[in-house]
Enzyme design. Structure first.
Site, short mmCIF file in Angstrom:
data_model
loop_
_atom_site.label_atom_id
_atom_site.label_comp_id
_atom_site.label_asym_id
_atom_site.label_seq_id
_atom_site.Cartn_x
_atom_site.Cartn_y
_atom_site.Cartn_z
CG ASP A 11 -64.03 -51.91 50.15
OD1 ASP A 11 -64.39 -51.70 48.97
OD2 ASP A 11 -64.70 -52.60 50.94
N GLY A 14 -66.30 -46.98 45.15
CA GLY A 14 -67.63 -46.82 44.59
C GLY A 14 -68.48 -45.89 45.44
NE ARG A 24 -68.86 -49.67 41.22
CZ ARG A 24 -68.68 -49.94 42.52
NH1 ARG A 24 -69.55 -49.51 43.41
NH2 ARG A 24 -67.63 -50.62 42.91
CG HIS A 28 -62.44 -47.84 40.52
ND1 HIS A 28 -62.53 -48.42 41.76
CD2 HIS A 28 -63.46 -48.39 39.78
CE1 HIS A 28 -63.54 -49.28 41.78
NE2 HIS A 28 -64.12 -49.26 40.60
CB SER A 56 -60.54 -59.69 44.86
OG SER A 56 -61.88 -59.65 44.41
CD1 TRP A 60 -61.33 -62.39 37.85
CD2 TRP A 60 -61.50 -61.10 36.03
NE1 TRP A 60 -60.07 -62.18 37.36
CE2 TRP A 60 -60.14 -61.40 36.24
CE3 TRP A 60 -61.85 -60.30 34.94
CZ2 TRP A 60 -59.12 -60.93 35.40
CZ3 TRP A 60 -60.85 -59.82 34.12
CH2 TRP A 60 -59.50 -60.14 34.34
CG LEU A 122 -42.37 -49.29 49.62
CD1 LEU A 122 -42.73 -49.72 51.04
CD2 LEU A 122 -43.25 -48.10 49.21
NE ARG A 178 -62.76 -54.52 53.22
CZ ARG A 178 -63.17 -55.53 52.49
NH1 ARG A 178 -62.76 -56.74 52.76
NH2 ARG A 178 -64.01 -55.35 51.48
NE ARG A 184 -67.03 -57.86 52.77
CZ ARG A 184 -68.02 -57.00 53.00
NH1 ARG A 184 -68.66 -57.04 54.15
NH2 ARG A 184 -68.36 -56.09 52.10
#
Ligand code: IPE
Ligand code: IPE
Ligand code: MG
Length: 255
Positions: A11, A14, A24, A28, A56, A60, A122, A178, A184
């Site tokens: 995460d 952006g 943004r 990525h 995720s 979308w 891996l 995370r 979360r």
């Protein structure tokens, strides 16, 4: 493979871009370098399964241009990296829905899966169009199908059976990382993370490198795991005694 399973919610792309005054998607793009470095560094850190949350099912909701760029990046990553991945003994597989992934990205992904199928160092699992709630409902549906076909009695449905169906024999993550200071799960591996150690870091994903992964694993090794019992398992001692012991191996030893 019985080493560590690390799962990462990648995460902050952006925010990384915004801080640089960039669009943004540049975040990525930079995030792909982090994926490459973490994948390269994982085996030396005792990681044998790495599950990366790449897209995720709720993503979308983002603008179509951003979504399009994310799938373009996925396609390019698969095409450009599959040879290096295979040479390094990495096996790539995807988890999540496949029916909504743009065709060319899906083709590249499935080619990479086939191309790297022999990798044993891996297991890189890419969570794409992934939702843990969806995955759990799929498993429930599969068990219902068996009942319908008569190969399973409804009374035989158990936590263990559902667990087997959901995990498909991939060990549960030892650690969830995370990035970008969020704390979360965002519908990631809800079932499998039941006893995983959660490590949160403020580092934004495009700045994350194998050194950060090493720190997260060191943090995990300091944690005491009990799996509901009374015997404390010091992560670090376990790992010193038996490098990269998996959660399932630890549980077996505790049983
Ligand atoms: C994570 O970065 C990448 C994906 C969800 C695909 P974000 O795009 O969520 O970055 P932030 O949270 O807006 O900084
Ligand atoms: C979770 O990140 C999904 C991925 C990293 C692929 P998000 O940025 O989409 O999650 P929320 O919206 O902050 O919960
Ligand atoms: Mg985000």
């Amino acid at each position: 493979m019985s080493g560590l399973h690390v799962a990462i919610v990648m995460d902050g792309n952006g925010r990384w871009a915004r801080r640089r005054g960039l669009p943004r998607w540049r975040g990525h793009l930079a995030g792909v370098d982090s994926v490459r470095d973490v994948v390269r560094g994982s085996p030396d850190l005792g990681v044998t399964t790495l599950t990366l949350y790449a897209f995720s099912s709720d993503n979308w909701k983002r603008p179509p241009t951003e979504v399009g760029r994310l799938f373009w990046l996925l396609r390019e990553y698969c095409r450009r990296e599959q040879e290096e991945l295979r040479d390094n003994g990495v096996r790539v597989t995807a988890i999540g829905r496949r029916d909504r992934i743009p065709r060319s990205a899906l083709a590249a992904l499935e080619e990479a899966e086939a191309f790297t199928a022999g990798g044993t160092r891996l297991h890189l699992r890419l969570a794409i169009d992934y939702s843990a709630r969806w995955a759990i409902s799929q498993a429930a549906r599969e068990l219902a199908r068996r009942v319908e076909r008569g190969s399973l009695a409804s009374g035989e449905i158990s936590t263990e059976l559902l667990h087997k169906e959901i995990t498909r024999l991939v060990p549960e993550p030892d650690v969830l990382v995370r990035t970008a200071a969020e704390q979360r799960l965002s519908d990631f591996l809800l079932w499998e993370l039941a006893y995983s150690e959660l490590v949160f870091t403020p580092t934004l994903w495009p700045d994350f490198r194998r050194e950060h992964l090493a720190l997260a694993i060191a943090e995990f090794q300091r944690r005491e795991r009990r799996f509901g019992g009374l015997v404390a398992v010091q992560g670090s001692q376990e790992v010193r005694a038996a490098p990269a012991a998996s959660a399932s191996a630890r549980r077996r030893r505790l049983a």
